[in-house]
Scaffold this active site. Structure first.
Site, PDB file in Angstrom:
ATOM      1  N   ASP A   1      21.914  -6.117   2.603  1.00 42.19           N
ATOM      2  CA  ASP A   1      21.386  -7.012   3.617  1.00 42.19           C
ATOM      3  C   ASP A   1      20.102  -7.768   3.692  1.00 42.19           C
ATOM      4  OD1 ASP A   1      20.357  -8.948   5.602  1.00 42.19           O
ATOM      5  OD2 ASP A   1      20.544  -7.586   7.525  1.00 42.19           O
ATOM      6  N   HIS A   2      20.048  -8.260   2.673  1.00 38.53           N
ATOM      7  CA  HIS A   2      18.007  -8.769   1.747  1.00 38.53           C
ATOM      8  C   HIS A   2      17.771 -10.379   1.755  1.00 38.53           C
ATOM      9  CE1 HIS A   2      16.916  -5.300  -1.083  1.00 38.53           C
ATOM     10  NE2 HIS A   2      18.213  -4.720  -0.304  1.00 38.53           N
TER      11      HIS A   2
ATOM     12  N   ASN B   1      10.936  -7.785   1.895  1.00 33.85           N
ATOM     13  CA  ASN B   1      12.097  -8.348   2.808  1.00 33.85           C
ATOM     14  C   ASN B   1      11.834  -8.534   4.023  1.00 33.85           C
ATOM     15  OD1 ASN B   1      14.688  -9.130   0.954  1.00 33.85           O
ATOM     16  ND2 ASN B   1      15.015  -6.579   1.935  1.00 33.85           N
TER      17      ASN B   1
ATOM     18  N   ALA C   1      12.883  10.849   9.044  1.00 34.98           N
ATOM     19  CA  ALA C   1      13.653   9.407   9.295  1.00 34.98           C
ATOM     20  C   ALA C   1      15.218   9.979   9.549  1.00 34.98           C
ATOM     21  CB  ALA C   1      13.281   8.683   7.861  1.00 34.98           C
TER      22      ALA C   1
ATOM     23  N   THR D   1      19.967   6.700  -0.545  1.00 31.83           N
ATOM     24  CA  THR D   1      20.556   6.272  -1.655  1.00 31.83           C
ATOM     25  C   THR D   1      20.684   7.509  -2.798  1.00 31.83           C
ATOM     26  OG1 THR D   1      18.072   5.871  -1.774  1.00 31.83           O
ATOM     27  CG2 THR D   1      19.935   4.431  -1.278  1.00 31.83           C
TER      28      THR D   1
ATOM     29  N   THR E   1      14.223   0.801   7.885  1.00 29.37           N
ATOM     30  CA  THR E   1      13.071   0.471   8.584  1.00 29.37           C
ATOM     31  C   THR E   1      12.930  -0.590   7.711  1.00 29.37           C
ATOM     32  OG1 THR E   1      11.987   2.434   7.282  1.00 29.37           O
ATOM     33  CG2 THR E   1      12.560   2.968   9.621  1.00 29.37           C
ATOM     34  N   GLY E   2      13.969  -0.786   6.627  1.00 29.38           N
ATOM     35  CA  GLY E   2      13.283  -1.958   5.649  1.00 29.38           C
ATOM     36  C   GLY E   2      12.105  -1.917   4.887  1.00 29.38           C
ATOM     37  N   GLU E   3      12.306  -3.375   4.390  1.00 30.57           N
ATOM     38  CA  GLU E   3      11.228  -2.932   2.549  1.00 30.57           C
ATOM     39  C   GLU E   3      10.393  -4.076   2.852  1.00 30.57           C
ATOM     40  OE1 GLU E   3      14.958  -3.042   1.654  1.00 30.57           O
ATOM     41  OE2 GLU E   3      15.397  -1.815   1.780  1.00 30.57           O
TER      42      GLU E   3
END
Length: 317
Positions: free
Chosen positions: A37-38, A110, A177, A191, A105-107
């Site tokens: 999801d980007h 994005n 996390a 990952t 928590t995303g990057e």
């Protein structure tokens, strides 16, 4: 061997092709998949980034058995968690028993696109925990109100709900996390084959819950050519540490990736036609404690990959 799934890379393909690849994955014997999801790809060479919630609708229609999770959605900034709750509930209704929501928590890559401040890591983790609270509240049904530190939901009701709310898998690259994932999540996502993360997850309440991870590979008949393809399209895999969360633009990732030699990618990305190389990479995750592994095939030869994995890898899982 862990269960082996297929990774749908939204960075690599337009939505129509992702739907076709999901169907091919199911036909090839993969029982589960992830979809990224980007808003942006990591680098321009990857070239795509369709809206994941539209694509999932197509996959729901094109498949019958494939279990699918987002890998992963950031429900904290670019999209409010109340909207993610509605989107995920709809996907779970479209795919009964086959959809789960992966969150993280995303990057900055994005999440900066609306001009919001990029929070510090501890604040992002706090926002993620509250967002999970908001989504689960709305999945209870009825009219709900939430007034928290980061989010407000005012007399909102998600009317279209699945029979069972989707499971939430929490991505974690650091022990704090992983502790959150074990405490409030239904599964773990990572990952890297890091046993410390699995241990932190299990110790915080994740005992018996699934542990998912993703491995990047590049199947090809010629190992050197496959490594060239991996390095051309996904050199960002060699960027380590906090940069992957802090860099804001694909151009910044391209600058950082220029310092990544092919040899570095060869250490972690199984390339070529030798099944033992691919199996060895997957076993590293098994040894770290992961029981589910998504495989991301880099490059255009997806059909060769499906044939190779159906013949050489999946029967040994």
């Amino acid at each position: 061997m862990p269960a082996i799934g297929y990774a749908l890379a939204s960075e690599d393909w337009p939505g129509s092709e992702l739907v076709r690849l999901a169907r091919r994955a199911e036909e090839s014997g993969f029982e589960f998949a992830s979809i990224s999801d980007h808003f942006h790809p990591w680098i321009d060479a990857q070239g795509q980034s369709p809206f994941v919630w539209s694509v999932i609708g197509g996959i729901a229609e094109a498949t019958e058995r494939l279990r699918l999770g987002t890998g992963v959605t950031c429900p904290t900034m670019r999209i409010h968690p109340a909207i993610v709750a509605q989107a995920a509930a709809t996907c779970a209704e479209l795919m009964p028993g086959r959809f789960f929501l992966g969150v993280g928590t995303g990057e900055n890559l994005n999440e900066h696109v609306l001009g919001d401040r990029w929070p510090a890591p501890d604040e992002r983790l706090e926002m993620l925990e509250e967002s999970i609270e908001v989504m689960r509240l709305l999945w209870q049904g009825g009219e709900q109100t939430h007034r928290g530190r980061h989010y407000t939901v005012d007399h909102a009701r998600v009317y279209t709900l699945p029979e069972e709310p989707p499971a939430i898998a929490v991505a974690a690259a650091q022990p704090n996390a992983a502790e959150l994932a074990g405490r409030v999540g239904d599964a773990l996502i990572n990952t890297a084959p890091d046993p410390e993360i699995v241990e932190a997850f299990r110790g915080a309440g994740g005992g018996g819950k699934p542990c998912y991870a993703m491995i990047h590979v590049c199947f090809g008949e010629d190992e050197d050519e496959a490594l060239e393809t991996a390095h051309r399209l996904w050199p960002n895999l060699g960027i380590e540490g906090e940069l992957t969360r802090e860099l804001a633009r694909p151009a910044h990732f391209e600058d950082a990736a220029r310092m990544v030699p092919k040899e570095k990618l060869a250490e972690t990305v199984p390339c070529g036609p030798d099944p033992e190389r691919h199996l060895e990479g997957i076993r590293q995750y098994e040894e770290a404690g992961f029981d589910h592994v998504w495989v991301h095939q880099i490059g255009p030869d997806q059909e060769g990959f499906f044939d190779f994995y159906a013949r050489e890898i999946l029967p040994r899982a």
